[in-house]
Scaffold this motif. Structure first.
Motif, short mmCIF file in Angstrom:
data_model
loop_
_atom_site.label_atom_id
_atom_site.label_comp_id
_atom_site.label_asym_id
_atom_site.label_seq_id
_atom_site.Cartn_x
_atom_site.Cartn_y
_atom_site.Cartn_z
N ALA A 105 -15.94 12.78 14.11
CA ALA A 105 -16.39 12.07 12.91
C ALA A 105 -15.23 11.82 11.96
O ALA A 105 -15.15 10.76 11.32
CB ALA A 105 -17.49 12.87 12.20
N VAL A 106 -14.31 12.77 11.85
CA VAL A 106 -13.12 12.58 11.02
C VAL A 106 -12.24 11.48 11.61
O VAL A 106 -11.75 10.59 10.90
CB VAL A 106 -12.32 13.90 10.91
N SER A 107 -12.04 11.51 12.92
CA SER A 107 -11.23 10.48 13.58
C SER A 107 -11.82 9.10 13.36
O SER A 107 -11.09 8.13 13.08
CB SER A 107 -11.14 10.76 15.08
N LEU A 108 -13.13 8.99 13.47
CA LEU A 108 -13.79 7.71 13.28
C LEU A 108 -13.67 7.24 11.83
O LEU A 108 -13.47 6.05 11.56
CB LEU A 108 -15.26 7.83 13.68
N LEU A 109 -13.76 8.18 10.91
CA LEU A 109 -13.61 7.82 9.50
C LEU A 109 -12.22 7.26 9.22
O LEU A 109 -12.08 6.21 8.57
CB LEU A 109 -13.86 9.06 8.62
N TYR A 110 -11.19 7.91 9.74
CA TYR A 110 -9.84 7.44 9.48
C TYR A 110 -9.55 6.13 10.22
O TYR A 110 -8.72 5.33 9.76
CB TYR A 110 -8.82 8.50 9.85
N GLU A 111 -10.22 5.90 11.32
CA GLU A 111 -10.07 4.61 12.00
C GLU A 111 -10.52 3.47 11.08
O GLU A 111 -9.91 2.40 11.03
CB GLU A 111 -10.88 4.60 13.30
N HIS A 112 -11.58 3.72 10.33
CA HIS A 112 -12.09 2.71 9.40
C HIS A 112 -11.25 2.65 8.13
O HIS A 112 -11.04 1.57 7.57
CB HIS A 112 -13.54 3.01 9.05
N VAL A 113 -10.76 3.81 7.67
CA VAL A 113 -10.03 3.85 6.41
C VAL A 113 -8.60 3.31 6.56
O VAL A 113 -8.11 2.58 5.69
CB VAL A 113 -10.00 5.29 5.85
N LEU A 114 -7.95 3.67 7.65
CA LEU A 114 -6.53 3.35 7.81
C LEU A 114 -6.26 2.02 8.49
O LEU A 114 -5.14 1.52 8.44
CB LEU A 114 -5.85 4.47 8.60
N ARG A 115 -7.28 1.45 9.12
CA ARG A 115 -7.07 0.18 9.83
C ARG A 115 -8.04 -0.87 9.30
O ARG A 115 -9.22 -0.59 9.13
CB ARG A 115 -7.27 0.35 11.34
N SER A 116 -7.54 -2.07 9.10
CA SER A 116 -8.42 -3.18 8.73
C SER A 116 -9.22 -3.61 9.95
O SER A 116 -8.93 -3.21 11.09
CB SER A 116 -7.60 -4.35 8.19
N GLU A 171 -22.59 11.93 5.46
CA GLU A 171 -21.89 11.26 4.37
C GLU A 171 -20.86 10.26 4.88
O GLU A 171 -20.69 9.19 4.29
CB GLU A 171 -21.22 12.30 3.46
N ALA A 172 -20.18 10.59 5.95
CA ALA A 172 -19.13 9.71 6.47
C ALA A 172 -19.70 8.57 7.30
O ALA A 172 -19.18 7.45 7.26
CB ALA A 172 -18.14 10.52 7.30
N HIS A 173 -20.76 8.85 8.05
CA HIS A 173 -21.31 7.86 8.99
C HIS A 173 -22.85 7.93 8.97
O HIS A 173 -23.46 8.36 9.97
CB HIS A 173 -20.78 8.11 10.41
N HIS A 206 -14.93 12.40 -0.38
CA HIS A 206 -14.00 11.52 -1.07
C HIS A 206 -12.77 11.35 -0.20
O HIS A 206 -12.13 12.33 0.19
CB HIS A 206 -13.59 12.11 -2.42
N VAL A 207 -12.46 10.11 0.14
CA VAL A 207 -11.32 9.83 1.00
C VAL A 207 -10.32 9.00 0.22
O VAL A 207 -10.62 7.90 -0.24
CB VAL A 207 -11.74 9.07 2.27
N ALA A 208 -9.12 9.55 0.05
CA ALA A 208 -8.05 8.82 -0.62
C ALA A 208 -6.77 9.03 0.17
O ALA A 208 -6.39 10.17 0.45
CB ALA A 208 -7.87 9.32 -2.05
#
Length: 209
Positions: A105-116, A171-173, A206-208
């Motif tokens: 779930a963390v990996s998937l979150l960062y895939e969305h956050v870090l990549r357009s 919360e993330a997905h 919260h993701v920043a």
């Protein structure tokens, strides 16, 4: 002791819940793996959380290792997993599945956050979604089959790991969670979240970066 990391991390939170359960005093440093990476690096060069700094200055890393150390501190009568035997193996298996789910779930979150959108890997996203969904289905079947209030009969690390993973996933997905489809897991999560030891260590995601 000092617990480093934010409570919106399912890995930090599972350690914090155990500390609360055992009544072990600690200072909380809610450092971000992004904004506070160099501060974290002084205790863990991987710049990952959680980190638990013991009273003698030792830095313990990785949530499973930290929880094993906490169980050792409080002794076998209070430990949240038995020291050996079938129940320990069953509990560790559930913890591994839950934390593996949380990691995906963390990996998937960062895939969305870090990549357009055009830079995201549809193969990677699909793989993570499949891994999460099939793990949830397996945990649902096993939770329903066991019955009772808690996974191993008594409250344990298995319950903590699953509840923390489910809150993060929700919360993330939110589209990947379905309480109606997985009622046994939903009931366990609700039972855990209603406990004061969970309510004391909660933080909205919260993701920043």
């Amino acid at each position: 002791m000092i617990l480093i990391g934010q409570y919106d991390s399912p890995f930090v939170r599972r350690v914090a819940v155990a500390l609360q359960h055992h009544g072990l005093a600690y200072e909380h440093r809610p450092w971000s793996v992004w904004a506070d990476a160099e501060s974290i690096a002084k205790y863990n060069p991987l710049r990952r959380v959680p980190v638990l700094v013991t009273d003698d200055g030792e830095s313990l890393v990785e949530s499973a290792a930290i929880l094993d150390a906490l169980d050792g501190m409080v002794g076998p009568e209070r430990a949240l997993l038995p020291p050996s035997g079938e129940a320990r193996r069953a509990g560790l298996r559930v913890c591994a599945l839950a934390t593996g789910l949380a990691d995906k779930a963390v990996s998937l979150l960062y895939e969305h956050v870090l990549r357009s959108g055009d830079r995201r890997s549809p193969v990677w996203v699909s793989r993570c979604v499949t891994q999460i969904g099939e793990t949830l289905d397996l945990l649902e079947r096993e939770r329903a089959a066991r019955g009772g209030d808690f996974w191993l009969g008594a409250f344990s690390h298995a319950d903590i790991a699953v509840a923390c993973a489910l809150r993060f996933l929700g919360e993330a997905h939110p589209t990947l969670t379905d309480a109606a489809r997985r009622p046994a897991l939903a009931a366990l999560a609700a039972r855990c979240e209603a406990l004061p030891i969970f309510a004391a260590v909660v933080q909205p995601l919260h993701v920043a970066v």
